[in-house]
Design an enzyme around this catalytic site. Sequence first.
Site: not given
Ligand SMILES: Nc1ncnc2c1ncn2[C@@H]1O[C@H](COP(=O)(O)OP(=O)(O)OP(=O)(O)O)[C@@H](O)[C@H]1O
Length: 604
Positions: A311, A314, A318, A333, A421
């Site tokens: 994944g 922003k 991941v 992450k 969020d």
């Molecule tokens: N522990 C986890 N297990 C499975 N998938 C995960 C996990 N953590 C994150 N993901 C996947 O990764 C994606 C991005 O993670 P996260 O939302 O924490 O990142 P972000 O960069 O903060 O995203 P945003 O743009 O929503 O702020 C999530 O939408 C999810 O699909």
Amino acid sequence: MAMLKAFCSRIPMGNFYQLLFLLYFVCVGIVISMGYVNPTPYTNSYLFALPPIIGYIGGIAVRSSTSSHHKHHQNTEPHHIQTKHRINHHDDPTIMIDIEKINKELGCVKCDSRGNYIHDANKSRSRNQRKGNPHEDYHSSISSSQGQGGQGGGNEPDNGEHTNVLSELEKEINEFYTNPSDSLNYHIPEEELVAEQKENETATFVWPTQDVQYTTTTTKDNSNKQDGKKKNNSLQQQQQQKKQQEEEEEFNYNLFTLKDSKPTPETRILRNEAAIYRDFNQHQPREYYDYESLNIKWNPVDKYELITKIGRGKYSEVFHGVNLKDESDVVIKILKPIQKFKIQREVRILQALDGGPNIIPLIDTIRDPQTRISSFVFPLVNKTDLRELINDLEDMDVRFYMYELLRAIQYTHSKGIMHRDIKPLNVAIDHSKRKLVLLDWGLAEFYHPLKNYNVRVASRHYKPPELLTDMHDYHYSLDMWSFGCLFAGMILDRDPFFNGEDNDDQLMKITKVLGTEDLYKYLDKYGLFLNDDQQDLIKTRTKKNWERYIPYENEDLAHPAAIDLLDKLLRYDPADRLTATQAMEHPYFYPITKKLRKNNNNKN
Ligand SMILES: Nc1ncnc2c1ncn2[C@@H]1O[C@H](COP(=O)(O)OP(=O)(O)OP(=O)(O)O)[C@@H](O)[C@H]1O
């Protein structure tokens, strides 16, 4: 002669004149009786009546002039004492701290810890000399009024008269502090002191911390009384110290929350304050909410191996990874270059919520020393996208997962934190394990009442009206709106439920369902305004019935209890929305709570 002088000095001026004319009257009587003057009626009235009349009137005049002088004198006397009474409150150490705080807040650098003005040569300059620099005038007038023991504090320009009064007061204050007992014009008679002492000897003291009462009598047991008084004193001291400490903490907390807060627009009528967990952070040690002081311990990256990308967000990429030590599956992450405080905030919040229900635990914080790229490590959730999952879910499953999500939100709020969020992408459900976790704490923030937060949080389709109408002092209830949107998406099979193309369009889409009447009520209540684009976009609309949005195939999910819950969540006014706890108590969740209670009873 000396005796006469002393006698005269004792006679009040008015009486002296009357006495003089009385003497004259006696002399005239003697003259007439000895036959030197013919006692005709005219001479009689001239010699006898006139002098006493003049004397009497003269006496009244003189007496009234001295008494008015006396009255004036009396007037200044109590004022003098009154001033010292006012100053006397500086003896209270708790108030001393207050004044110091106020001085600091007002920027009065010329006042000592007692709020006492520290003499400044500039202050004695005349008004004309100071007129040249209005800025200087402003500051000196603040510090002068501060010098009066914190009274006033106005910022009016000074004038000569004002300065004179102030310098007199200053003198009095300085005298008071150099010799406080002398400057109190009080004399308590000996008898009163003795009476007071006797009264205390038989008085009942109330134990300050417990509901225990004890009586001490000197005649019976003197030592008891001494002990009691000592205990009482030390307790009072302890209480005073505690109060002082609490006030200091509160002051530092207020300074902290004001630090990066924007000013509130003058048009705001009512500020928006959380009704629950309002002061939670205020009662925590500063390290709890002051994430910028957090030192993150960064571990080496070689403990983990990246397998595949799962994944992206922003702020991150991941990856599915593996812990080489125990071969457990993890999520790594990898953070994009973001401001340091955001990393500190996410870590601090994850630490604060560690162990909470349905909250993703933070396993590790790692950093590559060469690239200095930082990453967070979480357990892997074998998740299915909520939108795909919805087709497989029964009514009871939806209720169960929504309840599980509310547990996470409720716990978050109870720890003084807003997620900011909530959306389907940040909710991971492992349906095989019937496990839900709330992810992505990158925008979460500690709640401080009346703080003006950034409104550029949450994803557009889940943004509550407060974010779309520039209400910066939002609170926990913003998560409840986002939760409502997510819930609407699930039970009405329409995600996102409010599908705006931009923020203004988002608000317009909301008004299409909720109408404009309640929107204007909410705006008027808080003194908010629509921007020009919103005014052009938003037409008068009536509130629609929820039933019209229920698709035929979703009637089993969107039943009256579900619709009632939805209706109580999607409200313009944050104060009208259900809190997480209230939502969990809604009849929609009765089957879940009933089952939970049953399971708990069985376990016990
Ligand atoms: N522990 C986890 N297990 C499975 N998938 C995960 C996990 N953590 C994150 N993901 C996947 O990764 C994606 C991005 O993670 P996260 O939302 O924490 O990142 P972000 O960069 O903060 O995203 P945003 O743009 O929503 O702020 C999530 O939408 C999810 O699909």
